[in-house]
Motif scaffolding. Structure first.
Motif: not given
Length: 349
Positions: A11, A15, A35, A39
């Motif tokens: 992740i 980012e 992403i 999660k």
């Protein structure tokens, strides 16, 4: 991914890439989708990891019979506890029944009364709905009767109005038989008669023819002559005439002008005719000429009225057009024509 740290690292890397590099919109959407999936998987990975650790720490080679015995003993304890609780519960229920006494019967009676009340309420509601329906029907019937009565009254009123209008037209037609300028002409004629009273000459007295009287008296007798036939006898011939005391006697004899006395009524008559009241008799001839002119003008109007009378009667009786309405229409037409003429004149200017 086998653990949560790997998911966190992926992740962070996504980012970082999105914040430091220029990516297309399509690729950015794919990154965001990845992403969100990572999660979602993160709790599942943690659960799997926990199950693995629990399996690793479990002692598979222990004595199962001992474990089953301990479990059965524990269940027996629970059953004894449950039985004790049920005994306490039944004791409490019995004591509760003793305390309540006839309360259950009362509650049954209450339930029965509640049912009866509910039935009566339903019966009342049904009667009320029926009454309201009958009331609505009755009001509807009254409304229909009232509408019929109102329609009949309106029809009768229209008939009365029609008859009254017809009578009004007949009265208006009959009114045309009356000469419209009677009051004005009568006033002028009375005023002329009033003025002529000041110019009328005295009537001359008719002289009686003298007739000779034949006397049959004896000879030698004398007849006394009448006083008016006697000759004037004077002791001496008069040489001068007696002077008149008044200085204006000659002027009066010649017929000079005289003042005319008026009151409020005569002034009102001349004001109605829009003429000045005569002050002396010298003003009367000119005033008579003006009165004659007014009388002639009214006679001309009367002649025109006589010519139009039959046509006006026909319009009133057949077309229902009253003279006042016709005059108003003519005045409106004349006003419109004047306005149009003024507008055209302004445009030309």
């Amino acid at each position: 991914y086998t653990n949560e740290s790997e998911i966190d690292d992926r992740i962070r890397s996504i980012e970082w890439t999105m914040s430091t590099e220029s990516v297309s919109l399509k690729q950015e959407k794919e990154y965001l989708k990845e992403i969100s999936e990572l999660k979602k998987r993160r709790p599942q990975v943690a659960k799997v990891k926990g199950m693995e650790t629990s399996l690793a720490s479990r002692d598979i080679g222990g004595n199962l019979k001992e474990q089953i015995g301990s479990i059965n003993e524990e269940m027996a304890l629970y059953r004894d506890g449950k039985r004790q609780v049920q005994e306490k519960m039944s004791a409490l229920m019995e004591s509760r029944k003793e305390q309540m006494g006839d309360l259950p019967q009362i509650m049954e009676q209450r339930d029965g009364l509640s049912k009866k009340i509910a039935e009566k309420v339903q019966e009342r509601n049904a009667l009320r709905d029926e009454f309201r329906q009958q009331e609505r029907d009755y009001n509807q019937h009254l409304r229909e009767v009232r509408d019929k009565r109102q329609a009949k009254a309106m029809e009768e009123r229209n008939e009365r109005q029609k008859e009254w209008n017809q009578q009004k037209l007949v009265r208006a037609a009959e009114k045309l038989d009356e000469q419209p300028f009677v009051c004005e002409m009568t006033l002028i004629e009375q005023t002329m008669a009033f003025c002529k009273t000041f110019t009328a000459t005295k009537q001359t007295k008719a002289t009686e023819e003298k007739k000779e009287t034949e006397h049959t008296n004896p000879e030698g007798s004398e007849v006394l002559v009448r006083k008016e036939d006697r000759e004037e006898e004077f002791f001496f011939v008069p040489t001068a005439k007696k002077k008149s005391k008044s200085k204006n006697t000659g002027a009066k004899a010649e017929g000079s002008s005289k003042p005319i006395k008026h009151n409020a009524v005569t002034f009102k008559l001349f004001d109605d005719l829009k003429l000045d009241a005569p002050i002396t008799t010298d003003d009367i001839p000119g005033l008579l000429e003006k009165l004659e002119e007014q009388l002639e003008s009214y006679k001309v109007k009367v002649k025109k009225w006589e010519e139009k009378r039959e046509e006006m009667k026909r319009k009133i009786l057949e077309d229902g057009i009253l003279p006042d309405e016709e005059e108003k229409k003519e005045a409106e037409v004349e006003a419109e024509v004047e306005v149009e003429a003024e507008a055209e004149a302004e445009k030309k200017e």
